[in-house]
Structures are given as structure tokens and as C-alpha cells.
Enzyme design. Structure first.
Site, mmCIF file in Angstrom:
data_model
loop_
_atom_site.group_PDB
_atom_site.id
_atom_site.type_symbol
_atom_site.label_atom_id
_atom_site.label_comp_id
_atom_site.label_asym_id
_atom_site.label_seq_id
_atom_site.Cartn_x
_atom_site.Cartn_y
_atom_site.Cartn_z
ATOM 1 N N PRO A 49 -0.320 -32.994 -60.380
ATOM 2 C CG PRO A 49 -0.635 -34.778 -58.944
ATOM 3 C CD PRO A 49 -0.831 -34.366 -60.368
ATOM 4 C CG ASN A 50 2.337 -31.918 -55.387
ATOM 5 O OD1 ASN A 50 1.776 -31.123 -54.640
ATOM 6 N ND2 ASN A 50 2.173 -33.222 -55.291
ATOM 7 N NE ARG A 57 7.190 -31.827 -56.146
ATOM 8 C CZ ARG A 57 6.695 -32.687 -57.025
ATOM 9 N NH1 ARG A 57 6.445 -32.290 -58.261
ATOM 10 N NH2 ARG A 57 6.460 -33.933 -56.686
ATOM 11 C CE1 TYR A 62 9.826 -34.067 -59.737
ATOM 12 C CE2 TYR A 62 10.144 -33.398 -57.451
ATOM 13 C CZ TYR A 62 9.659 -34.302 -58.381
ATOM 14 O OH TYR A 62 9.006 -35.435 -57.959
ATOM 15 C CG ASN A 113 5.155 -34.444 -65.577
ATOM 16 O OD1 ASN A 113 4.829 -35.444 -64.933
ATOM 17 N ND2 ASN A 113 6.196 -33.699 -65.263
ATOM 18 C CB ALA A 116 2.051 -38.345 -57.680
ATOM 19 C CG ASP A 126 -8.982 -47.191 -68.306
ATOM 20 O OD1 ASP A 126 -8.089 -47.915 -68.777
ATOM 21 O OD2 ASP A 126 -9.774 -47.563 -67.416
ATOM 22 C CD GLU A 137 4.828 -41.807 -68.960
ATOM 23 O OE1 GLU A 137 4.550 -42.727 -69.768
ATOM 24 O OE2 GLU A 137 5.141 -42.020 -67.780
ATOM 25 C CG HIS A 139 7.901 -38.611 -65.828
ATOM 26 N ND1 HIS A 139 6.770 -38.258 -65.145
ATOM 27 C CD2 HIS A 139 7.592 -39.713 -66.535
ATOM 28 C CE1 HIS A 139 5.818 -39.122 -65.419
ATOM 29 N NE2 HIS A 139 6.282 -40.021 -66.262
ATOM 30 N NE ARG A 146 12.592 -38.784 -57.711
ATOM 31 C CZ ARG A 146 11.516 -38.008 -57.658
ATOM 32 N NH1 ARG A 146 10.909 -37.630 -58.784
ATOM 33 N NH2 ARG A 146 11.035 -37.615 -56.503
HETATM 34 C C1 DHK Z 1 6.779 -35.482 -61.084
HETATM 35 C C2 DHK Z 1 6.232 -35.873 -59.906
HETATM 36 O O1 DHK Z 1 5.509 -35.006 -59.189
HETATM 37 C C3 DHK Z 1 6.462 -37.201 -59.333
HETATM 38 O O2 DHK Z 1 5.373 -37.651 -58.577
HETATM 39 C C4 DHK Z 1 6.835 -38.222 -60.383
HETATM 40 C C5 DHK Z 1 7.460 -36.430 -61.976
HETATM 41 C C6 DHK Z 1 7.923 -37.690 -61.284
HETATM 42 C C7 DHK Z 1 8.559 -35.731 -62.763
HETATM 43 O O3 DHK Z 1 9.734 -36.076 -62.657
HETATM 44 O O4 DHK Z 1 8.218 -34.807 -63.529
HETATM 45 O O5 DHK Z 1 7.255 -39.399 -59.757
#
Ligand code: DHK
Length: 186
Positions: A49-50, A57, A62, A113, A116, A126, A137, A139, A146
Site C-alpha cells: 500500500p501507498n 509521497r 522515500y 515490499n 505498512a 503465513d 524483503e 524497504h 524511524r
Molecule cells: C514503506 C512503507 O509504506 C512503510 O509503511 C514501511 C516501507 C516502510 C519502505 O520503506 O519501503 O514502514
């Protein structure tokens, strides 16, 4: 020919890179199909998400690179390494779980990734454990610099490796790591 009385589903066949596997897309569902040809390894790259908002953003957290730009870099590096990258994003936890489940038998590894959901989703962890594929994984931000709630990941326990804090470069590094983890095909 569609069966009389049944409406043909609007479908399309898409291949991600022209090698190995593609998808028939019917409505909102994707059905994996093997397209024949050379059997390059397929890496599913899933974004939660996002992450569709990258670029605008919180750029101080980011970065300014958009998800499309990261996708282009991932696909270019994957192409150089002879790997097919299947890059997707969803804001819905269920989509990520479906895609992880579908990966069993259609992909060789997953770069994830979960955004959240990393910090909240036992269900995604799972699913990763159930399919048994290598997962890296990723990020963009260094979650350990953070808020405290971002320090815990449900996924790290089931991931082969974790890359944090390197922005879009982290995805490219994950593709390189995955290419060396996966056995060469053909
Ligand atoms: C991206 C998000 O949207 C956050 O909710 C995570 C992650 C970190 C990132 O750093 O790619 O906490």
C-alpha cells in the site's frame, strides 16, 4: 468459440518479458500460463500500500523516484541477468496474499515490499511460509531509523534476506541477489 449461453470473459494474454510464464487476465483475475520457449527464472516483485504514490509521497523519506521508474530499473537489470521480473503493486492485503499463493508453480522467487503490512500482517507472513519460495524483503527507507512500530517485521523471520534504506537501489540489489540464489535453468 464461447460456450452458447455463457458470456465470454474479456481476457488478454500478457507475458512479462516473453519468457516462461505469462498471464491470462480475465476481469480482475489473473491466471498464470506457461508460454513455452526458454525457461528463464521468474521473479515476482510485489509492492504494498501507498507505494503507488512514490515520487510525491514524503520524498525526504522515500526519495523522488516513482514506482514506474523503479520498475523500469528492475526490469532492465533482470533482463541483463536473464531473469523475468513480474512487477506489481496493490493497496489491498488480499491481492498480495493471492499473488504470493499464485507464485507457487509460476515463479521462482519473490521480492516483497509489503509496505505498512510488513508491520501488521501475519497473513502475508503465513502465505510466504506456505509457498516456500525464496523471498527478499525490501524497504526503501531505513525502517530502523524511524518510529518504533516500523522496527518489527512479521516477514523478516520467513525471508531469505532483507534490504533496507537504499531507496530504489534496494530493489535492483534484490534482483541481483535473487539471480544468484536461483538455480540457472535450461
Ligand atoms: C514503506 C512503507 O509504506 C512503510 O509503511 C514501511 C516501507 C516502510 C519502505 O520503506 O519501503 O514502514
Amino acid at each position: 468459440m464461447p460456450t452458447p449461453g455463457r458470456r465470454a470473459l474479456p481476457g488478454s494474454l500478457r507475458s512479462s518479458g516473453g519468457l516462461g510464464y505469462g498471464h491470462i487476465i480475465a476481469g480482475k483475475r489473473r491466471f498464470p500460463v506457461h508460454l513455452g520457449g526458454s525457461m528463464a527464472s521468474t521473479v515476482l516483485v510485489l509492492n504494498g500500500p501507498n507505494l503507488n504514490l512514490l515520487g510525491m509521497r514524503e520524498p525526504d523519506v522515500y526519495g523522488t523516484e516513482t514506482l514506474d521508474e523503479i520498475q523500469a530499473r528492475v526490469e532492465a537489470r533482470a533482463g541483463e541477468l536473464g531473469v523475468t521480473a513480474d512487477f506489481r503493486q496493490s493497496n489491498a492485503e488480499g491481492d498480495l496474499i493471492e499473488w504470493i499463493q499464485e507464485a507457487q508453480g509460476t515463479a521462482d522467487g519473490i521480492i516483497l515490499n509489503a509496505a505498512a503490512f510488513t508491520h501488521s500482517s501475519v497473513a502475508i507472513a503465513d502465505a510466504v511460509e506456505a509457498v516456500g519460495l525464496p523471498v527478499i524483503e525490501v524497504h526503501l527507507s531505513n525502517v530502523f531509523r524511524r518510529e518504533r512500530f516500523r522496527h518489527h517485521s512479521h516477514l523478516s523471520r520467513v525471508a531469505r534476506g532483507v534490504i533496507v534504506g537504499l531507496g530504489g537501489d534496494g530493489y535492483v540489489l534484490a534482483v541481483e541477489a535473487m539471480a544468484s540464489i536461483l538455480p540457472r535453468k535450461g
